[in-house]
Design a protein around this motif. Sequence first.
Motif, PDB file in Angstrom:
ATOM      1  N   ASP A  50       0.698  -0.756  -0.265  1.00  0.00           N
ATOM      2  CA  ASP A  50       0.357   0.478  -0.025  1.00  0.00           C
ATOM      3  C   ASP A  50       0.950   1.054  -0.390  1.00  0.00           C
ATOM      4  O   ASP A  50       0.790   2.294  -1.066  1.00  0.00           O
ATOM      5  CB  ASP A  50      -0.862  -0.019   1.321  1.00  0.00           C
ATOM      6  CG  ASP A  50      -1.935  -1.274   0.884  1.00  0.00           C
ATOM      7  OD1 ASP A  50      -2.669  -1.209  -0.178  1.00  0.00           O
ATOM      8  OD2 ASP A  50      -2.268  -1.192   2.072  1.00  0.00           O
ATOM      9  N   LYS A  51       2.198   0.905   0.408  1.00  0.00           N
ATOM     10  CA  LYS A  51       3.032   2.387   0.820  1.00  0.00           C
ATOM     11  C   LYS A  51       4.036   2.816  -0.107  1.00  0.00           C
ATOM     12  O   LYS A  51       3.936   4.069  -0.708  1.00  0.00           O
ATOM     13  CB  LYS A  51       3.971   2.338   1.897  1.00  0.00           C
ATOM     14  CG  LYS A  51       2.961   2.941   3.123  1.00  0.00           C
ATOM     15  CD  LYS A  51       3.923   3.341   4.749  1.00  0.00           C
ATOM     16  CE  LYS A  51       3.585   3.998   5.452  1.00  0.00           C
ATOM     17  NZ  LYS A  51       4.283   2.827   6.683  1.00  0.00           N
ATOM     18  N   PHE A  52       3.968   1.441  -0.872  1.00  0.00           N
ATOM     19  CA  PHE A  52       5.660   1.382  -2.302  1.00  0.00           C
ATOM     20  C   PHE A  52       4.889   1.325  -3.375  1.00  0.00           C
ATOM     21  O   PHE A  52       4.387  -0.035  -3.369  1.00  0.00           O
ATOM     22  CB  PHE A  52       6.762   0.788  -2.019  1.00  0.00           C
ATOM     23  CG  PHE A  52       7.862   1.405  -0.368  1.00  0.00           C
ATOM     24  CD1 PHE A  52       8.067   2.506  -0.401  1.00  0.00           C
ATOM     25  CD2 PHE A  52       7.303   0.442   0.874  1.00  0.00           C
ATOM     26  CE1 PHE A  52       8.736   3.163   1.194  1.00  0.00           C
ATOM     27  CE2 PHE A  52       7.409   1.697   2.262  1.00  0.00           C
ATOM     28  CZ  PHE A  52       8.353   2.502   2.296  1.00  0.00           C
ATOM     29  N   LYS A  53       4.724   2.259  -4.320  1.00  0.00           N
ATOM     30  CA  LYS A  53       4.957   2.154  -5.399  1.00  0.00           C
ATOM     31  C   LYS A  53       6.550   2.024  -6.920  1.00  0.00           C
ATOM     32  O   LYS A  53       7.286   3.040  -5.974  1.00  0.00           O
ATOM     33  CB  LYS A  53       4.017   2.588  -6.248  1.00  0.00           C
ATOM     34  CG  LYS A  53       2.571   2.816  -5.978  1.00  0.00           C
ATOM     35  CD  LYS A  53       2.213   3.600  -6.043  1.00  0.00           C
ATOM     36  CE  LYS A  53       0.597   4.117  -5.419  1.00  0.00           C
ATOM     37  NZ  LYS A  53      -0.023   5.965  -5.288  1.00  0.00           N
ATOM     38  N   LEU A  54       6.519   1.398  -7.268  1.00  0.00           N
ATOM     39  CA  LEU A  54       7.649   1.784  -8.015  1.00  0.00           C
ATOM     40  C   LEU A  54       7.008   1.605 -10.133  1.00  0.00           C
ATOM     41  O   LEU A  54       6.823   1.121 -10.495  1.00  0.00           O
ATOM     42  CB  LEU A  54       8.293   0.572  -8.568  1.00  0.00           C
ATOM     43  CG  LEU A  54       9.497   0.192  -9.141  1.00  0.00           C
ATOM     44  CD1 LEU A  54      10.258   1.597  -8.723  1.00  0.00           C
ATOM     45  CD2 LEU A  54      10.847  -0.923  -9.507  1.00  0.00           C
ATOM     46  N   TYR A  55       7.273   3.023 -10.721  1.00  0.00           N
ATOM     47  CA  TYR A  55       6.069   3.948 -11.274  1.00  0.00           C
ATOM     48  C   TYR A  55       7.529   3.257 -12.327  1.00  0.00           C
ATOM     49  O   TYR A  55       8.931   2.673 -12.702  1.00  0.00           O
ATOM     50  CB  TYR A  55       6.931   5.176 -11.573  1.00  0.00           C
ATOM     51  CG  TYR A  55       5.460   5.732 -10.793  1.00  0.00           C
ATOM     52  CD1 TYR A  55       4.285   5.805 -11.449  1.00  0.00           C
ATOM     53  CD2 TYR A  55       5.087   5.854  -9.700  1.00  0.00           C
ATOM     54  CE1 TYR A  55       2.536   6.232 -10.606  1.00  0.00           C
ATOM     55  CE2 TYR A  55       3.976   6.402  -8.666  1.00  0.00           C
ATOM     56  CZ  TYR A  55       2.984   6.408  -9.337  1.00  0.00           C
ATOM     57  OH  TYR A  55       2.383   7.054  -8.609  1.00  0.00           O
ATOM     58  N   ALA A  56       7.558   3.121 -13.769  1.00  0.00           N
ATOM     59  CA  ALA A  56       7.692   2.752 -14.748  1.00  0.00           C
ATOM     60  C   ALA A  56       8.436   3.869 -15.601  1.00  0.00           C
ATOM     61  O   ALA A  56       7.709   4.592 -15.157  1.00  0.00           O
ATOM     62  CB  ALA A  56       7.380   2.397 -15.647  1.00  0.00           C
ATOM     63  N   ALA A  88       5.059  -1.975 -23.749  1.00  0.00           N
ATOM     64  CA  ALA A  88       6.314  -1.806 -23.232  1.00  0.00           C
ATOM     65  C   ALA A  88       6.765  -0.851 -22.161  1.00  0.00           C
ATOM     66  O   ALA A  88       6.391   0.518 -22.437  1.00  0.00           O
ATOM     67  CB  ALA A  88       7.481  -1.915 -24.618  1.00  0.00           C
ATOM     68  N   LEU A  89       6.662  -1.906 -21.450  1.00  0.00           N
ATOM     69  CA  LEU A  89       7.564  -1.165 -19.959  1.00  0.00           C
ATOM     70  C   LEU A  89       8.557  -0.588 -19.660  1.00  0.00           C
ATOM     71  O   LEU A  89       9.186  -2.820 -19.669  1.00  0.00           O
ATOM     72  CB  LEU A  89       6.303  -1.457 -18.964  1.00  0.00           C
ATOM     73  CG  LEU A  89       5.176  -1.279 -19.175  1.00  0.00           C
ATOM     74  CD1 LEU A  89       4.013  -2.475 -17.595  1.00  0.00           C
ATOM     75  CD2 LEU A  89       4.609  -0.524 -19.486  1.00  0.00           C
ATOM     76  N   ASP A  90       9.562   0.429 -19.616  1.00  0.00           N
ATOM     77  CA  ASP A  90      10.888   0.214 -18.777  1.00  0.00           C
ATOM     78  C   ASP A  90      11.005   0.085 -16.906  1.00  0.00           C
ATOM     79  O   ASP A  90      10.639   0.783 -16.573  1.00  0.00           O
ATOM     80  CB  ASP A  90      11.680   0.946 -19.221  1.00  0.00           C
ATOM     81  CG  ASP A  90      11.412   0.932 -20.933  1.00  0.00           C
ATOM     82  OD1 ASP A  90      11.326  -0.789 -20.830  1.00  0.00           O
ATOM     83  OD2 ASP A  90      12.501   1.505 -21.803  1.00  0.00           O
ATOM     84  N   PHE A  91      11.478  -0.349 -16.340  1.00  0.00           N
ATOM     85  CA  PHE A  91      11.264  -0.304 -14.519  1.00  0.00           C
ATOM     86  C   PHE A  91      13.281  -0.694 -14.525  1.00  0.00           C
ATOM     87  O   PHE A  91      13.790  -1.286 -15.652  1.00  0.00           O
ATOM     88  CB  PHE A  91      11.192  -1.814 -14.536  1.00  0.00           C
ATOM     89  CG  PHE A  91       9.276  -1.285 -14.672  1.00  0.00           C
ATOM     90  CD1 PHE A  91       8.530  -0.518 -13.658  1.00  0.00           C
ATOM     91  CD2 PHE A  91       8.857  -2.215 -15.145  1.00  0.00           C
ATOM     92  CE1 PHE A  91       7.665  -0.320 -13.549  1.00  0.00           C
ATOM     93  CE2 PHE A  91       7.236  -1.462 -15.049  1.00  0.00           C
ATOM     94  CZ  PHE A  91       6.312  -1.265 -14.027  1.00  0.00           C
ATOM     95  N   THR A  92      13.672   0.521 -13.815  1.00  0.00           N
ATOM     96  CA  THR A  92      14.842  -0.072 -13.281  1.00  0.00           C
ATOM     97  C   THR A  92      14.565  -1.130 -11.692  1.00  0.00           C
ATOM     98  O   THR A  92      13.654   0.203 -11.507  1.00  0.00           O
ATOM     99  CB  THR A  92      15.683   1.671 -12.570  1.00  0.00           C
ATOM    100  OG1 THR A  92      15.410   2.323 -14.077  1.00  0.00           O
ATOM    101  CG2 THR A  92      16.881   1.105 -12.349  1.00  0.00           C
ATOM    102  N   LEU A  93      14.783  -1.307 -11.677  1.00  0.00           N
ATOM    103  CA  LEU A  93      14.552  -2.178 -10.160  1.00  0.00           C
ATOM    104  C   LEU A  93      15.534  -2.185  -9.026  1.00  0.00           C
ATOM    105  O   LEU A  93      16.682  -2.506  -9.886  1.00  0.00           O
ATOM    106  CB  LEU A  93      13.991  -3.810 -10.541  1.00  0.00           C
ATOM    107  CG  LEU A  93      13.102  -4.414 -11.262  1.00  0.00           C
ATOM    108  CD1 LEU A  93      13.536  -6.087 -11.450  1.00  0.00           C
ATOM    109  CD2 LEU A  93      11.569  -3.692 -10.992  1.00  0.00           C
ATOM    110  N   PRO A  94      15.344  -1.347  -8.049  1.00  0.00           N
ATOM    111  CA  PRO A  94      16.046  -1.552  -7.000  1.00  0.00           C
ATOM    112  C   PRO A  94      17.057  -2.808  -6.409  1.00  0.00           C
ATOM    113  O   PRO A  94      15.788  -4.007  -6.790  1.00  0.00           O
ATOM    114  CB  PRO A  94      15.797  -0.153  -5.889  1.00  0.00           C
ATOM    115  CG  PRO A  94      14.347  -0.451  -6.302  1.00  0.00           C
ATOM    116  CD  PRO A  94      13.969  -0.846  -7.838  1.00  0.00           C
ATOM    117  N   ALA A  95      17.335  -2.938  -6.291  1.00  0.00           N
ATOM    118  CA  ALA A  95      18.318  -3.663  -5.250  1.00  0.00           C
ATOM    119  C   ALA A  95      17.278  -5.247  -4.412  1.00  0.00           C
ATOM    120  O   ALA A  95      17.107  -5.602  -4.337  1.00  0.00           O
ATOM    121  CB  ALA A  95      19.689  -4.027  -5.123  1.00  0.00           C
ATOM    122  N   LEU A  96      16.702  -3.746  -3.171  1.00  0.00           N
ATOM    123  CA  LEU A  96      15.764  -4.014  -2.440  1.00  0.00           C
ATOM    124  C   LEU A  96      14.962  -3.625  -2.622  1.00  0.00           C
ATOM    125  O   LEU A  96      14.518  -2.869  -2.724  1.00  0.00           O
ATOM    126  CB  LEU A  96      17.114  -3.879  -0.828  1.00  0.00           C
ATOM    127  CG  LEU A  96      18.182  -4.868  -0.497  1.00  0.00           C
ATOM    128  CD1 LEU A  96      18.548  -3.516   0.399  1.00  0.00           C
ATOM    129  CD2 LEU A  96      18.095  -5.672  -0.252  1.00  0.00           C
TER     130      LEU A  96
END
Lengths: 355, 218
Positions: free
Chosen positions: A71-77, A89-97
Amino acid sequence: MKNHWWKILAVLLLLYAIIMGLFVPLKSGILGLTPREFKTDQKITTHVKTYNTDFTKGVDGSSIAYIKINDKFKLYADLVKVVDKNTLALDFTLPALLPSIQKKWPYTIVVNDKKHGAFVRPDAIVLEQAALNLDAAISNWPKQIEKQLLFPDELNFPFRPILYESIRNTFYHVPLWFGMVFLLFGSVIYSIKYLRKPNHNFDYRAKSLTSIAVLYGMLGCVTGAIWAKGTWGTWWTFEEIKLNVSAVAMLIYIAYFILRSALVDEEQRARVSAVYSIFAFVAVVLLLFVVPRIATNSLHPGNGGNPGFGGEDLDNTLRMVFYPAIIGWALLGFWLGQLHYRYSILAERLNDEFE
Amino acid sequence: MTSFNAILELIKLELKMEWRMKYAIAGAILYVVTTVFVLYTSIQNEESTPWNALYWMLALFIAVNAITKSFALNKSGAHLYLYQLASPIQIIIAKTIYNLCLVFLLLLVSFGVFSLFLGNPIEQIGLFIITLFLGSMGLSLVLTFVSAISSKTANSGVFMAILGFPLIIPIFLSLIKLTTITLQSEAGEYLSDISVLIAIDVILFGFVIILFPYLWRD
């Protein structure tokens, strides 16, 4: 006209149910992601296949997408690209944690634009992190600008995986069963009337309503079988309690007609079958409404721990068509019952004249 | 050759008679369907055992056989005499109580014989006996009423099954579920199932009392 208004109402309600039920489009939805499993700490691109969309027109680059961790954390493309009508097509930068207590977990994906509105697919993308560290994940979480979701003002039915377009059957399959119970109840009323005041017309009315109720039950079975083929992958399954009890309900009323055919004396036939039909109705109500609730497992909503009609299952747009459909089908049933009754009276009179 | 022809003619006659009583053949088919269905529902539950299924299948036939004759008197003039002596409600209550005792006793005996030959998998005997009692109550209520109805037809044995079997299925389903619970060693959640069974019995009893006087009239 005074006596026919309900027939007109039946036609109007059914026309409304058929037109709305078949022509209101389904909400846009996500069919799936390819690829859908990723390790964290990398730049990724994934393709989203969607249903009932056209990204090439009217979107004007308003598309956004995010992975909902919780609910608190979203990761935008970082970037949303239109590939074709139904694919992004979605590009994401995934953090390590990730701020999550799961090492490998399927997360929800949300896509939004000003034309199609927001569409959500739970468990759509699987992320696997190398280590678990909630505090570090939260403090290192990338700063992002919260984006407003856009909702266009459009009428549509909810998009549900597995159900898809077949959700429209809610307006035909379910009201047929409701209609059957109403018709059987009507038949019980005439049976009671007969027992209080033996008049053959009451007996004919009860019989006609029961005939139409059995017809509705059979149509309910057929529409259910078609629906089951599309969603559960089989026409009929004996492992489903509701299918079993409705089969038994049909047997009870087939027995009603066999009983009628075996009784010769008209007065006795009317009286005995009235008594049986009242008793049978009680048994059918127990069967359809009590027994499935104590069953341990069921695929139908409202039974075996599944949610019923309420809350999530029936949204307001569905309800807008569903309730009128119930009334429409029930009224049509009573109309058919009336026609069948008149036919039996005429057939009886013809019989008498020829004899 | 003539005796062969005679046999052929007799077979034709049988066929014709069967065709004239179409309901009898429809009844036989319905009989098969409901019997297999009852058997199926009893083996379908995953936690259930063949013992459970066989026992209740047997119970069904015992109950039907024991109760069929309840209204055999109707054929003679004896019921007219009964009619003058007592009210229909008294008669149906008396017959139902008698059938309840009879069926309960027969079920206990068959439980004993079953245990002797097939072993006794029941872990909670007390709960099982209660289940048997509630089951006999439901079976005798429905079947006594149905035998009153089928005594009005020419073929009461067939109608006992056609009308009785489907009507019994709600009781049957909850009986099998309860018996499945008694197979486990520790007491599971059974209160809701027992109350459903009691509720079914009470509702059926109410309707039998209301409806029976109308059957008794002629």
